[in-house]
Write a protein that holds these residues in place. Structure first.
Motif, PDB file in Angstrom:
ATOM      1  N   ALA A 185       0.802  -1.220   0.000  1.00 46.28           N
ATOM      2  CA  ALA A 185       0.000   0.000   0.000  1.00 46.28           C
ATOM      3  C   ALA A 185       0.835   1.271   0.000  1.00 46.28           C
ATOM      4  CB  ALA A 185      -0.935   0.008   1.214  1.00 46.28           C
ATOM      5  N   LEU A 200      -9.569  -0.412   1.353  1.00 43.90           N
ATOM      6  CA  LEU A 200      -9.552  -0.056  -0.062  1.00 43.90           C
ATOM      7  C   LEU A 200     -10.656   0.949  -0.324  1.00 43.90           C
ATOM      8  CD1 LEU A 200      -9.233  -3.617  -1.671  1.00 43.90           C
ATOM      9  CD2 LEU A 200      -7.394  -2.092  -0.948  1.00 43.90           C
ATOM     10  N   ARG A 257      -5.572   3.172  -0.901  1.00 41.70           N
ATOM     11  CA  ARG A 257      -5.594   2.008  -0.022  1.00 41.70           C
ATOM     12  C   ARG A 257      -4.695   2.301   1.163  1.00 41.70           C
ATOM     13  NH1 ARG A 257      -2.105  -1.839  -4.161  1.00 41.70           N
ATOM     14  NH2 ARG A 257      -0.752  -0.149  -4.884  1.00 41.70           N
ATOM     15  N   SER A 283      -6.402  -4.046   6.076  1.00 43.17           N
ATOM     16  CA  SER A 283      -6.206  -3.071   5.006  1.00 43.17           C
ATOM     17  C   SER A 283      -7.547  -2.491   4.606  1.00 43.17           C
ATOM     18  CB  SER A 283      -5.505  -3.705   3.802  1.00 43.17           C
ATOM     19  OG  SER A 283      -6.218  -4.825   3.333  1.00 43.17           O
TER      20      SER A 283
END
Length: 372
Positions: free
Chosen positions: A143, A365, A174, A363
């Protein structure tokens, strides 16, 4: 006459975009086969499709585009010229307003900037298990940003606080966060941005380490060093402030779907995609996967035409999220589990990819708005 596939190839619009503009009454096919439903376009409609693409890129609303296309081939182009001029005036007013607001924001920013940057006076020393730091770097490295205009995002943040070392990376589209245990630091919270090449060198240094053995991380002024036995990777920190990532990860709980990663990856790689009409981070359109969480706690990759719920400006249904397919595949790989949790909020909220066994590594997005 062109089929819809030929029309898409020749005009630059995707098949799904042509279908949407047909349903919206903007670019209606010259003939639709009553039996098969196949759309066929006349010779002059390719030029109209290219014109439509330009007008959408310029942000013209669909009602005005309908009128432009209706008057395009006529002898009297006065209406078309007036519509173009009116839209240009709207854009100019919007730009003028934006400039005024940005000037006010800059004034506020200048008023709160410190006259001198604070200098790190005390060296920071801590030890971290090699395997834990390696796993954390693996979870976030994908990222990290590469935009030279945003150098503060071109590395990995090391956020040291108490017995936790959090590593964070983001390129705006992201974000990835991971955590490793740390000992030896009981002072104030410290943050340094490790340039991406140095972060990669640190990860390479950890490859030959016994997972149970600790490595030593130190920060002295603007220099950061990782020592593993008699080897080390060291270099300068980035002289920038990283954005407050903690503000960005405070998301309301959403609908959760557990995915079998190998099967889901195959569905993404072989399943339907849509092409974004707006450039991605590298300046070119990207392939999108449209995801729909289901009531039974799973998620499906929508085929073209299955999304439903589009509004006149091309929005998706309430429960559908479109994401950059490549970014999602990277996040699945970084998750490093056979099963992961996808957490869906509103269509405009980030999609969270979480591990089922920990809340410390995840994570996010950003969704991509479907213009068509």
């Amino acid at each position: 006459m062109r089929s819809i596939g030929e029309m898409a190839r020749d005009s630059g619009l995707s098949v799904s975009a042509l279908r949407f503009y047909d349903r919206a009454g903007v670019l209606v096919p010259a003939w639709v086969d009553p039996v098969s439903g196949y759309r066929w376009y006349g010779p002059g409609q390719c030029e109209e499709a290219r014109l439509l693409t330009r007008l959408r890129r310029a942000g013209m609303p669909l009602p005005d585009i309908r009128l432009v296309l209706a008057g395009w081939s006529g002898a009297d182009t006065d209406l078309v010229r007036k519509l173009l001029q009116a839209h240009l005036r709207r854009l100019e007013r919007g730009l003028s307003d934006a400039r005024s607001e940005f000037s006010a924001v800059r004034a506020l920013l200048e008023g709160r900037e410190k006259p001198m940057a604070s200098l790190r006076t005390a060296a920071v020393r801590l030890t971290v298990p090699a395997a834990g730091l390696a796993a954390a770097l693996d979870a976030v490295r994908f990222a990290a940003g590469t935009d030279p205009e945003l150098p503060m995002l071109g590395g990995v943040l090391f956020d040291i606080e108490g017995e936790a070392l959090r590593v964070v990376a983001t390129d705006r589209y992201r974000m990835a966060v991971a955590q490793a245990r740390a000992t030896g630091h009981d002072g104030a919270r410290e943050q340094v941005i490790v340039p991406a090449p140095l972060a990669d060198a640190m990860r390479a240094l950890l490859s030959g380490e016994d997972g149970g053995e600790p490595v030593r991380l130190s920060v002295d002024g603007d220099r950061v060093t990782l020592e593993a036995g008699d080897r080390q990777a060291a270099g300068q920190c980035l002289d920038h402030d990283f954005p407050d990532y903690r503000r960005l990860v405070r998301l309301p709980a959403g609908r959760r779907a557990v995915v079998d990663v190998p099967a889901f990856r195959e569905a993404l790689e072989t399943g339907p995609v849509r092409t974004s009409e707006t450039p991605g981070p590298d300046g070119v359109p990207c392939d999108l996967s449209v995801l729909k969480p289901t009531a039974d706690g799973t998620v499906t990759v929508c085929a073209d035409g299955e999304e439903g719920g589009e509004d006149e400006e091309g929005g998706t249904g309430r429960n559908h999220v479109a994401v950059n397919r490549e970014f999602l595949l990277h996040a699945l790989a970084a998750g490093a589990r056979d099963r992961l949790v996808l957490e869906f909020g509103a269509p405009t909220a980030p999609l969270a990819v979480r591990r089922p066994d920990t809340e410390d590594t995840f994570s996010l997005l950003m969704p991509v708005r479907l213009e068509n």
